[in-house]
Design a protein around this motif. Structure first.
Motif, PDB file in Angstrom:
ATOM      1  N   ASN A  75       4.639   3.926   2.901  1.00  0.00           N
ATOM      2  CA  ASN A  75       4.611   2.699   2.109  1.00  0.00           C
ATOM      3  C   ASN A  75       4.646   1.534   3.090  1.00  0.00           C
ATOM      4  O   ASN A  75       5.481   1.515   4.001  1.00  0.00           O
TER       5      ASN A  75
ATOM      6  N   SER B  34       3.692  10.842   3.618  1.00  0.00           N
ATOM      7  CA  SER B  34       3.452   9.653   2.796  1.00  0.00           C
ATOM      8  C   SER B  34       3.975   8.416   3.519  1.00  0.00           C
ATOM      9  O   SER B  34       4.874   8.518   4.376  1.00  0.00           O
TER      10      SER B  34
ATOM     11  N   ALA C 255       0.835  -1.195   0.000  1.00  0.00           N
ATOM     12  CA  ALA C 255       0.000   0.000   0.000  1.00  0.00           C
ATOM     13  C   ALA C 255       0.869   1.244   0.000  1.00  0.00           C
ATOM     14  O   ALA C 255       1.835   1.358   0.770  1.00  0.00           O
ATOM     15  N   ASN C 256       0.528   2.190  -0.871  1.00  0.00           N
ATOM     16  CA  ASN C 256       1.175   3.502  -0.909  1.00  0.00           C
ATOM     17  C   ASN C 256       0.109   4.552  -0.612  1.00  0.00           C
ATOM     18  O   ASN C 256      -0.997   4.478  -1.152  1.00  0.00           O
ATOM     19  N   GLY C 257       0.432   5.517   0.236  1.00  0.00           N
ATOM     20  CA  GLY C 257      -0.570   6.508   0.584  1.00  0.00           C
ATOM     21  C   GLY C 257       0.010   7.838   0.994  1.00  0.00           C
ATOM     22  O   GLY C 257       1.202   7.962   1.309  1.00  0.00           O
TER      23      GLY C 257
ATOM     24  N   THR D 137      -5.619  -1.615   7.260  1.00  0.00           N
ATOM     25  CA  THR D 137      -6.652  -2.129   6.356  1.00  0.00           C
ATOM     26  C   THR D 137      -6.955  -3.555   6.781  1.00  0.00           C
ATOM     27  O   THR D 137      -6.070  -4.418   6.739  1.00  0.00           O
TER      28      THR D 137
ATOM     29  N   ARG E  26      -4.947   6.564  -1.174  1.00  0.00           N
ATOM     30  CA  ARG E  26      -4.166   5.330  -1.145  1.00  0.00           C
ATOM     31  C   ARG E  26      -4.361   4.506  -2.412  1.00  0.00           C
ATOM     32  O   ARG E  26      -5.393   4.606  -3.076  1.00  0.00           O
ATOM     33  N   GLU E  27      -3.376   3.676  -2.688  1.00  0.00           N
ATOM     34  CA  GLU E  27      -3.474   2.675  -3.734  1.00  0.00           C
ATOM     35  C   GLU E  27      -2.816   1.397  -3.220  1.00  0.00           C
ATOM     36  O   GLU E  27      -1.845   1.449  -2.455  1.00  0.00           O
TER      37      GLU E  27
END
Length: 243
Positions: A68, A66, A52-54, A121, A218-219
Motif C-alpha cells: 500500500n 502486497s 495505490a493497493n497492489g 507510477t 493494482r487499484e
C-alpha cells in the motif's frame, strides 16, 4: 372662496400623503439573480492525493506480496457539458503526474536468494462520461465512468546476486468517480472529486527460472480539488436558461 381653496388644499395633501405612504410601504422591485448554465467547453487544473493497493504473485513458487502506498497527484483536465432542465451531461479527459513509488520488503526463496519488488507510477490519465444534477443555482452534483491508463514500472531484484527483471508499460483499466462543483465567479468553478481506478493485471518475466513469471494487480484511489474555466455556453452567454 378662501374656504373652498383651503378645503381643496387639505384634500390634496390628505390623498397625496396617503399615496406616498402606500408607495413607501410597497417593497422595491428586485430582479431575480441570473440562472447559471453549465453548458460549454472548459479547461482547468487539479491537485490532490492518490493511494495505490497492489499484489504481486509468483507463478512458479506461489509467493505473494502486497503493498500500500500513497503520493501526490496533480495535472489538468479538459471537458464539455450540456445542460437541459436541471440535468447536465458531458465528457472529461484528465492527465495527472504522480509520485506513487514503493519498494517492498525482501523475501527469501530457498535456492534462489532474497527477492525484493519495487514499483512506481509516473502518470495517470482518464477519459470518462459525466452525468450530473443541478441541486440549486450554481451547484452541480455529478458522477463519472470511463477508462483509465497509467504509465508504470515494476522491478523484482535478487538482493544476493544483484540480478533483476523489470517491465515498463502503459496499463489500462476502468474508472468511476463522483464529485461536486460550484460556480464561484463569472465563468470560474471549483470542484471536489473522488475517483477509483481498477487496472488490468500486469504480467512480466521470465523470472530466475524458466517458466517463472510475476503478475501484478493494482487499484488506485484519488481525491482531487480542481479549478475550471468555462468558455461560455454553446449557444452564447455565461448565464441563461432556466430550470
Amino acid at each position: 372662496m378662501k374656504k373652498l381653496l383651503l378645503a381643496g388644499t387639505a384634500l390634496t395633501v390628505l390623498f397625496g400623503g396617503s399615496a406616498l405612504a402606500a408607495d413607501l410601504r410597497r417593497p422595491a422591485y428586485t430582479p431575480p439573480p441570473p440562472v447559471y448554465s453549465w453548458t460549454g467547453f472548459y479547461i482547468g487544473g487539479n491537485l490532490g492525493g492518490a493511494w495505490a493497493n497492489g499484489n504481486v504473485n509468483d507463478s512458479l513458487f506461489g509467493l505473494s506480496a502486497s503493498s500500500n502506498r500513497s503520493g501526490f497527484i496533480g495535472g489538468g483536465q479538459l471537458g464539455v457539458n450540456y445542460q437541459f432542465s436541471n440535468i447536465v451531461l458531458g465528457a472529461e479527459w484528465d492527465f495527472d503526474w504522480t509520485s506513487l513509488e514503493a519498494t517492498g520488503n525482501g523475501r527469501f526463496v530457498p535456492g534462489v536468494g532474497t527477492l525484493q519488488g519495487s514499483a512506481n507510477t509516473r502518470w495517470i490519465s482518464t477519459l470518462a462520461a459525466r452525468f450530473g444534477v443541478v441541486l440549486n443555482n450554481g451547484v452541480l452534483l455529478y458522477g463519472k465512468a470511463g477508462g483509465g491508463w497509467v504509465d508504470n514500472n515494476a522491478t523484482v531484484t535478487n538482493l544476493n546476486t544483484g540480478a533483476s527483471i523489470s517491465a515498463s508499460n502503459r496499463n489500462s483499466g476502468w474508472v468511476v468517480g463522483a464529485g461536486v462543483e460550484w460556480a464561484i465567479a463569472g465563468n470560474w468553478s471549483a470542484k471536489l472529486e473522488y475517483d477509483f481506478l481498477k487496472l488490468d493485471d500486469l504480467t512480466f518475466g521470465p523470472g530466475p527460472f524458466r517458466g517463472d513469471t510475476f503478475t501484478a494487480s493494482r487499484e488506485i484511489q484519488m481525491f482531487k480539488v480542481g479549478l475550471n474555466y468555462r468558455f461560455g455556453s454553446l449557444f452564447g452567454g455565461g448565464y441563461g436558461g432556466s430550470y
